[in-house]
Design a protein around this motif. Structure first.
Motif, short mmCIF file in Angstrom:
data_model
loop_
_atom_site.label_atom_id
_atom_site.label_comp_id
_atom_site.label_asym_id
_atom_site.label_seq_id
_atom_site.Cartn_x
_atom_site.Cartn_y
_atom_site.Cartn_z
N LYS A 275 -1.28 4.33 -1.36
CA LYS A 275 -2.69 4.14 -1.00
C LYS A 275 -2.94 4.20 0.50
CE LYS A 275 -4.47 3.52 -5.08
NZ LYS A 275 -5.42 4.43 -5.64
N THR A 276 -1.90 4.55 1.27
CA THR A 276 -2.06 4.66 2.72
C THR A 276 -1.03 5.63 3.27
OG1 THR A 276 -2.29 3.40 4.77
CG2 THR A 276 -0.50 2.75 3.32
N LEU B 78 0.82 -1.22 0.00
CA LEU B 78 0.00 0.00 0.00
C LEU B 78 0.85 1.26 0.00
CD1 LEU B 78 -2.79 -1.06 2.51
CD2 LEU B 78 -3.02 -0.77 0.03
#
Length: 55
Positions: A29-30, A24
């Motif tokens: 995405k994080t 991620l």
């Protein structure tokens, strides 16, 4: 950097960070804490600041 060092995401799977978290982070995405960045840097054998060198 991970691929340049010949590491797989599985090489990061430990008590401090999961393989899925690494994935991620790699695709942005994080969010990640400085503590987790330190774990990644240690596994890669670099300093945390080197993770931010985009040249």
């Amino acid at each position: 950097m991970r691929l340049e060092k010949g590491l797989k995401q599985d090489d990061f799977d430990c008590k401090d960070i999961s393989r899925s978290m690494v994935g991620l982070v790699e695709i942005a995405k994080t969010d990640i804490t400085v503590t987790k960045l330190k774990v990644i840097a240690d596994i890669l054998g670099v300093k945390v600041k080197d993770l931010f060198d985009f040249e």
